[in-house]
Write an enzyme that holds these catalytic residues in place. Structure first.
Site, PDB file in Angstrom:
ATOM      1  N   GLY A  52      -4.487 -56.453  38.889  1.00 43.86           N
ATOM      2  CA  GLY A  52      -3.227 -57.504  39.924  1.00 43.86           C
ATOM      3  C   GLY A  52      -3.763 -57.984  41.247  1.00 43.86           C
ATOM      4  CD  GLU A 106      -5.635 -53.443  46.648  1.00 49.89           C
ATOM      5  OE1 GLU A 106      -5.310 -54.269  45.380  1.00 49.89           O
ATOM      6  OE2 GLU A 106      -5.873 -52.471  46.282  1.00 49.89           O
ATOM      7  CG  ASP A 107      -2.220 -56.641  43.585  1.00 56.47           C
ATOM      8  OD1 ASP A 107      -2.886 -55.648  44.694  1.00 56.47           O
ATOM      9  OD2 ASP A 107      -1.416 -57.277  42.311  1.00 56.47           O
ATOM     10  CG  ASP A 110       4.020 -49.779  48.284  1.00 60.11           C
ATOM     11  OD1 ASP A 110       4.899 -49.652  48.926  1.00 60.11           O
ATOM     12  OD2 ASP A 110       4.856 -49.521  46.440  1.00 60.11           O
ATOM     13  CG  PHE A 159      10.054 -53.737  41.359  1.00 57.70           C
ATOM     14  CD1 PHE A 159       9.033 -52.554  41.046  1.00 57.70           C
ATOM     15  CD2 PHE A 159       9.413 -54.694  40.080  1.00 57.70           C
ATOM     16  CE1 PHE A 159       7.950 -52.494  40.024  1.00 57.70           C
ATOM     17  CE2 PHE A 159       8.581 -54.335  39.351  1.00 57.70           C
ATOM     18  CZ  PHE A 159       8.141 -53.148  38.867  1.00 57.70           C
ATOM     19  CG  ASP A 166       2.126 -54.743  36.279  1.00 57.47           C
ATOM     20  OD1 ASP A 166       2.098 -53.364  37.897  1.00 57.47           O
ATOM     21  OD2 ASP A 166       2.142 -53.298  35.058  1.00 57.47           O
ATOM     22  NE  ARG A 172      -1.467 -57.030  35.417  1.00 62.31           N
ATOM     23  CZ  ARG A 172      -1.715 -55.486  36.335  1.00 62.31           C
ATOM     24  NH1 ARG A 172      -1.198 -55.691  37.244  1.00 62.31           N
ATOM     25  NH2 ARG A 172      -1.347 -54.217  35.803  1.00 62.31           N
TER      26      ARG A 172
HETATM   27  C1  PRP Z   1      -1.028 -51.976  43.276  1.00 64.51           C
HETATM   28  C2  PRP Z   1      -2.161 -52.845  44.101  1.00 64.51           C
HETATM   29  C3  PRP Z   1      -2.794 -51.575  45.106  1.00 64.51           C
HETATM   30  C4  PRP Z   1      -1.647 -50.407  44.614  1.00 64.51           C
HETATM   31  C5  PRP Z   1      -1.783 -50.020  46.018  1.00 64.51           C
HETATM   32  O1  PRP Z   1      -2.000 -51.595  42.139  1.00 64.51           O
HETATM   33  O2  PRP Z   1      -2.706 -53.904  43.075  1.00 64.51           O
HETATM   34  O3  PRP Z   1      -4.018 -51.304  43.928  1.00 64.51           O
HETATM   35  O4  PRP Z   1      -0.955 -50.546  43.710  1.00 64.51           O
HETATM   36  O5  PRP Z   1       0.081 -49.056  46.064  1.00 64.51           O
HETATM   37  P1  PRP Z   1      -0.190 -48.362  47.002  1.00 64.51           P
HETATM   38  O6  PRP Z   1      -0.290 -48.992  48.423  1.00 64.51           O
HETATM   39  O7  PRP Z   1       0.654 -47.522  47.616  1.00 64.51           O
HETATM   40  O8  PRP Z   1      -1.293 -46.899  47.197  1.00 64.51           O
HETATM   41  P2  PRP Z   1      -1.319 -50.740  40.882  1.00 64.51           P
HETATM   42  O9  PRP Z   1      -1.360 -49.500  40.856  1.00 64.51           O
HETATM   43  O10 PRP Z   1       0.307 -51.598  40.502  1.00 64.51           O
HETATM   44  O11 PRP Z   1      -2.450 -51.300  39.127  1.00 64.51           O
HETATM   45  P3  PRP Z   1      -2.356 -52.408  39.297  1.00 64.51           P
HETATM   46  O12 PRP Z   1      -3.451 -53.230  40.205  1.00 64.51           O
HETATM   47  O13 PRP Z   1      -3.600 -52.642  37.124  1.00 64.51           O
HETATM   48  O14 PRP Z   1      -1.217 -53.218  38.899  1.00 64.51           O
END
Ligand code: PRP
Length: 191
Positions: A52, A106-107, A110, A159, A166, A172
């Site tokens: 992402g 990072e995108d 959370d 969300f 995604d 995305r």
């Molecule tokens: C998203 C985002 C971070 C992670 C953050 O990735 O890019 O890597 O979630 O979440 P957290 O702070 O709760 O750990 P995702 O797992 O959705 O994978 P993607 O980048 O392939 O969409």
């Protein structure tokens, strides 16, 4: 929030725009300028977590008027979503970062667990500096408290899809950050 038609062929209904493309672009330009000023000609290695973060990375690196290199990491989390579980590397960096100025891009953050793990791994490789740039800081479910040097936007516990985020691998590539309709959230088991 503005109503926006779903993209052609999208399996889920996007019901509104959380962040317009132009608003994102403006903020990314500001972050790029701040990064260029802070690093003042020193080369920065931008490290992004697949997949992402790619979209933010692509725009951010072009907003930095200075030397940058890119590298990528793949990470997979296991255990219950949003709960402390395990994280493992599925793709490691291609380059040695010892002595480098590293900026993790990072995108979204959370819970912070992914980034917390990643920072631990990167720190052990002895970079000259290690900072974080995140476009979206959704901190309502934060478990690991992290230092964020460059933050695009704080966002509510909603969300969102697009600009790298995604739903089941899709959406995305929306150029804006969108919200899903109540029906789409319910269909996806998210409401
Ligand atoms: C998203 C985002 C971070 C992670 C953050 O990735 O890019 O890597 O979630 O979440 P957290 O702070 O709760 O750990 P995702 O797992 O959705 O994978 P993607 O980048 O392939 O969409």
């Amino acid at each position: 929030m503005r109503a926006e038609p779903a993209p052609q062929g999208a399996p889920w209904q996007v019901s509104g725009v959380l962040l317009e493309e132009a608003v994102i672009a403006r903020r990314v330009a500001e972050l790029g300028a701040a990064i260029a000023a802070d690093y003042a000609g020193r080369e920065v290695v931008l490290i992004t977590v697949l997949r992402g973060g790619l979209y933010f990375l692509a725009d951010l690196c072009r907003a930095i008027d200075g030397p940058v290199r890119l590298d990528f990491m793949g990470i997979s989390a296991y255990g219950a979503p949003g709960q402390p579980g395990g994280v493992r590397i599925t793709k490691d960096l291609d380059e040695n970062i010892e002595g480098a100025h590293v900026l993790v891009v990072e995108d979204i953050i959370d819970t912070g667990l992914t980034l917390n793990y990643l920072l631990g791994v990167l720190r052990s490789r002895k970079p000259a500096s290690l900072e974080v740039a995140v476009l979206l800081d959704r901190d309502q479910r934060r478990i690991a408290d992290l230092p964020i040097a460059y933050r695009g936007f704080r966002m509510p516990d909603t969300f969102a899809v697009g600009y790298g985020l995604d739903l089941d691998g899709g959406l995305r590539n929306l150029r804006y950050l969108g919200a899903l309709s109540a029906q789409a959230l319910s269909d996806a088991g998210l409401a």
